[in-house]
Motif scaffolding. Structure first.
Motif, PDB file in Angstrom:
ATOM      1  N   PRO A 287       6.619   2.465 -11.284  1.00  0.00           N
ATOM      2  CA  PRO A 287       6.897   3.864 -10.835  1.00  0.00           C
ATOM      3  C   PRO A 287       6.951   3.836  -9.220  1.00  0.00           C
ATOM      4  O   PRO A 287       7.626   4.827  -8.760  1.00  0.00           O
ATOM      5  CB  PRO A 287       5.789   4.633 -11.324  1.00  0.00           C
ATOM      6  CG  PRO A 287       5.210   4.081 -12.348  1.00  0.00           C
ATOM      7  CD  PRO A 287       5.230   2.609 -11.993  1.00  0.00           C
ATOM      8  N   ALA A 288       6.445   3.133  -8.437  1.00  0.00           N
ATOM      9  CA  ALA A 288       6.421   3.184  -6.985  1.00  0.00           C
ATOM     10  C   ALA A 288       7.826   2.461  -6.456  1.00  0.00           C
ATOM     11  O   ALA A 288       7.863   2.745  -5.181  1.00  0.00           O
ATOM     12  CB  ALA A 288       5.018   2.079  -6.384  1.00  0.00           C
ATOM     13  N   LEU A 289       8.438   1.786  -7.165  1.00  0.00           N
ATOM     14  CA  LEU A 289       9.571   0.857  -6.681  1.00  0.00           C
ATOM     15  C   LEU A 289      10.768   2.119  -6.549  1.00  0.00           C
ATOM     16  O   LEU A 289      10.913   3.042  -7.299  1.00  0.00           O
ATOM     17  CB  LEU A 289      10.084   0.047  -7.617  1.00  0.00           C
ATOM     18  CG  LEU A 289       8.939  -1.291  -7.903  1.00  0.00           C
ATOM     19  CD1 LEU A 289       9.434  -2.252  -8.650  1.00  0.00           C
ATOM     20  CD2 LEU A 289       8.264  -1.648  -6.510  1.00  0.00           C
TER      21      LEU A 289
ATOM     22  N   ALA B  75      17.201 -10.003  -7.061  1.00  0.00           N
ATOM     23  CA  ALA B  75      16.699 -10.383  -5.995  1.00  0.00           C
ATOM     24  C   ALA B  75      16.004  -9.273  -5.290  1.00  0.00           C
ATOM     25  O   ALA B  75      14.912  -9.508  -4.940  1.00  0.00           O
ATOM     26  CB  ALA B  75      17.480 -11.263  -5.072  1.00  0.00           C
ATOM     27  N   GLY B  76      16.610  -8.420  -4.998  1.00  0.00           N
ATOM     28  CA  GLY B  76      16.107  -7.200  -4.538  1.00  0.00           C
ATOM     29  C   GLY B  76      14.972  -6.586  -5.169  1.00  0.00           C
ATOM     30  O   GLY B  76      13.894  -6.190  -4.480  1.00  0.00           O
TER      31      GLY B  76
ATOM     32  N   TYR C 278       9.082  -6.087  -5.760  1.00  0.00           N
ATOM     33  CA  TYR C 278       7.736  -6.292  -6.366  1.00  0.00           C
ATOM     34  C   TYR C 278       6.857  -7.197  -5.640  1.00  0.00           C
ATOM     35  O   TYR C 278       5.785  -6.743  -5.697  1.00  0.00           O
ATOM     36  CB  TYR C 278       7.989  -7.000  -7.755  1.00  0.00           C
ATOM     37  CG  TYR C 278       8.018  -6.138  -8.984  1.00  0.00           C
ATOM     38  CD1 TYR C 278       6.853  -5.193  -9.342  1.00  0.00           C
ATOM     39  CD2 TYR C 278       9.194  -5.957  -9.774  1.00  0.00           C
ATOM     40  CE1 TYR C 278       7.017  -4.531 -10.340  1.00  0.00           C
ATOM     41  CE2 TYR C 278       9.142  -5.082 -10.987  1.00  0.00           C
ATOM     42  CZ  TYR C 278       8.106  -4.276 -11.123  1.00  0.00           C
ATOM     43  OH  TYR C 278       7.713  -3.337 -12.362  1.00  0.00           O
ATOM     44  N   THR C 279       7.370  -8.266  -4.901  1.00  0.00           N
ATOM     45  CA  THR C 279       6.381  -8.955  -4.105  1.00  0.00           C
ATOM     46  C   THR C 279       5.593  -8.119  -3.114  1.00  0.00           C
ATOM     47  O   THR C 279       4.301  -8.295  -2.769  1.00  0.00           O
ATOM     48  CB  THR C 279       7.313 -10.011  -3.193  1.00  0.00           C
ATOM     49  OG1 THR C 279       7.920 -10.785  -4.443  1.00  0.00           O
ATOM     50  CG2 THR C 279       6.607 -11.062  -2.609  1.00  0.00           C
ATOM     51  N   ILE C 280       6.367  -7.026  -2.421  1.00  0.00           N
ATOM     52  CA  ILE C 280       5.697  -6.497  -1.337  1.00  0.00           C
ATOM     53  C   ILE C 280       4.512  -5.692  -1.980  1.00  0.00           C
ATOM     54  O   ILE C 280       3.435  -5.526  -1.359  1.00  0.00           O
ATOM     55  CB  ILE C 280       6.693  -5.449  -0.737  1.00  0.00           C
ATOM     56  CG1 ILE C 280       7.708  -5.855  -0.027  1.00  0.00           C
ATOM     57  CG2 ILE C 280       5.903  -4.429  -0.033  1.00  0.00           C
ATOM     58  CD1 ILE C 280       8.985  -5.310   0.525  1.00  0.00           C
ATOM     59  N   TYR C 281       4.806  -5.009  -3.186  1.00  0.00           N
ATOM     60  CA  TYR C 281       3.801  -4.025  -3.994  1.00  0.00           C
ATOM     61  C   TYR C 281       2.683  -5.150  -4.486  1.00  0.00           C
ATOM     62  O   TYR C 281       1.380  -4.762  -4.259  1.00  0.00           O
ATOM     63  CB  TYR C 281       4.290  -3.433  -4.909  1.00  0.00           C
ATOM     64  CG  TYR C 281       4.832  -1.878  -4.385  1.00  0.00           C
ATOM     65  CD1 TYR C 281       4.118  -0.857  -4.297  1.00  0.00           C
ATOM     66  CD2 TYR C 281       6.111  -1.971  -3.863  1.00  0.00           C
ATOM     67  CE1 TYR C 281       4.342   0.360  -3.467  1.00  0.00           C
ATOM     68  CE2 TYR C 281       6.684  -0.594  -3.433  1.00  0.00           C
ATOM     69  CZ  TYR C 281       5.818   0.382  -3.180  1.00  0.00           C
ATOM     70  OH  TYR C 281       6.051   1.367  -2.545  1.00  0.00           O
ATOM     71  N   PHE C 282       3.076  -6.239  -4.956  1.00  0.00           N
ATOM     72  CA  PHE C 282       2.044  -7.148  -5.245  1.00  0.00           C
ATOM     73  C   PHE C 282       1.018  -7.525  -4.391  1.00  0.00           C
ATOM     74  O   PHE C 282      -0.076  -7.388  -4.233  1.00  0.00           O
ATOM     75  CB  PHE C 282       2.615  -8.786  -5.651  1.00  0.00           C
ATOM     76  CG  PHE C 282       3.275  -8.529  -7.046  1.00  0.00           C
ATOM     77  CD1 PHE C 282       3.058  -7.887  -8.241  1.00  0.00           C
ATOM     78  CD2 PHE C 282       4.557  -9.495  -7.370  1.00  0.00           C
ATOM     79  CE1 PHE C 282       3.737  -7.449  -9.401  1.00  0.00           C
ATOM     80  CE2 PHE C 282       5.088  -9.410  -8.559  1.00  0.00           C
ATOM     81  CZ  PHE C 282       4.678  -8.641  -9.442  1.00  0.00           C
ATOM     82  N   GLY C 283       1.548  -7.532  -2.922  1.00  0.00           N
ATOM     83  CA  GLY C 283       0.611  -8.103  -1.847  1.00  0.00           C
ATOM     84  C   GLY C 283      -0.292  -6.917  -1.559  1.00  0.00           C
ATOM     85  O   GLY C 283      -1.499  -7.078  -1.421  1.00  0.00           O
TER      86      GLY C 283
END
Length: 338
Positions: free
Chosen positions: A141-143, A2-3, A8-13
């Motif tokens: 790589p950004a996560l 979930a974390g 991923y959702t934040i970066y997708f945005g």
């Protein structure tokens, strides 16, 4: 899981904010791992459903496929361009796909969703899966998880599957994606409904509604409730026998809907196990096992269904047994083995 999916959702945005690709919403955990009854604890696949909404200048229209199999409802997601003449994006005027010259659009704006992830004006599952794989790889790589975990992409044509490992632990995640039917808990999703599902067909998915049903039961369950153990026990017992995991899950959901969860405690374990066995036997004798979600008028209020799903005749999960005497005889034999 979930974390990781929230990151991923934040970066997708961020990545997709000014694009003409589908907008990816927060992932919803579905399936056995999130419902609490994984059949094999050492080999869990964490399934998440990522809802998609149309980008600016586009709309989604769900069309029921009437030529498909009766037991699987399939939809097509028709993508339509909308006028954006009065729309501005961060102070910049958005060129309208409908009313600006094609040459100006080609020169000054990214292509429409119709020209990237669609086939004949319909959203294509396989093209969308490939696009999602590229996103997952590019963003990793950004996560923060990338500092201690290793990402391995796994092959799939209708979802995005990957594994993350850190030397000691390993998690396998499958990202399904889909379009919500109105504001209900029913989606059309990328999960294949049958072998060879065409890439423009999206089977109707009840996974979110089923997950919400298990959460509803969990909120009411006493601390020593064993309903998940009953399901897990039966599913492990019949591994290698012909009954599907979904068959056993459906039988237990039907029983949970009529037997109060207070009667699934430790002292009721044997009685409930007999109930599950007898329910399977009765369904086999009648050659009928009703789908749990479709046509069910007794679901908890927090589960929202479209009217056509709520009022439909429930599909018979034992349709094959009703049509083929040899299959029915084999199923009876497998029940006796069980």
């Amino acid at each position: 899981t979930a974390g990781l999916m929230d990151n991923y959702t934040i970066y997708f945005g961020h990545v997709l904010s000014n694009s003409f690709y589908p907008v990816l919403q927060r992932a919803i955990g579905v399936g056995s791992a999130f419902e609490g009854w994984s059949p094999r604890e050492q080999d869990v696949v964490y399934q998440v459903l990522v809802p998609m909404t149309p980008p600016r200048g586009h709309s989604f229209h769900l069309e029921l496929d009437t030529a498909g199999q009766r037991q699987v409802r399939n939809f097509r997601v028709r993508v339509q361009q909308e006028c954006t003449c009065t729309m501005e994006q961060q102070g910049e005027k958005v060129l309208c796909f409908l009313h600006h010259p094609e040459e100006e659009l080609r020169r000054n704006q990214d292509p429409s969703l119709l020209h990237t992830l669609c086939t004949d004006s319909y959203l294509d599952v396989q093209k969308t899966a490939r696009w999602l794989y590229q996103l997952v790889r590019a963003i990793w790589p950004a996560l923060p998880q990338s500092h201690n975990w290793h990402l391995t992409l796994l092959p799939s044509r209708r979802s995005c599957q990957f594994k993350v490992t850190n030397g000691r632990e390993s998690f396998r995640i499958e990202m399904l994606f889909g379009v919500q039917r109105g504001d209900s808990d029913i989606f059309v999703s990328s999960k294949p409904g049958y072998v060879g599902t065409p890439s423009t067909l999206w089977p109707e998915s009840y996974a979110v509604a089923e997950m919400k049903f298990f959460k509803h039961i969990a909120r009411q369950a006493p601390p020593d409730s064993l309903y998940l153990r009953c399901l897990q026990f039966f599913i492990r017992l019949q591994l290698g026998i012909g009954f599907s995991t979904y068959t056993m899950k459906t039988i237990v959901m039907h029983l949970l809907n009529v037997i109060p969860v207070s009667q699934w405690r430790r002292r009721h374990f044997l009685r409930r196990m007999i109930d599950i066995s007898e329910s399977l036997c009765l369904a086999l004798e009648e050659k009928r096992l009703n789908h749990f979600i479709v046509g069910n008028q007794r679901l908890p209020e927090e589960i929202s269904l479209p009217t056509d799903v709520q009022m439909s005749e429930p599909p018979n999960l034992f349709h094959r047994l009703a049509m083929d005497p040899a299959d029915h005889s084999q199923a009876i034999g497998e029940y006796l083995d069980l």
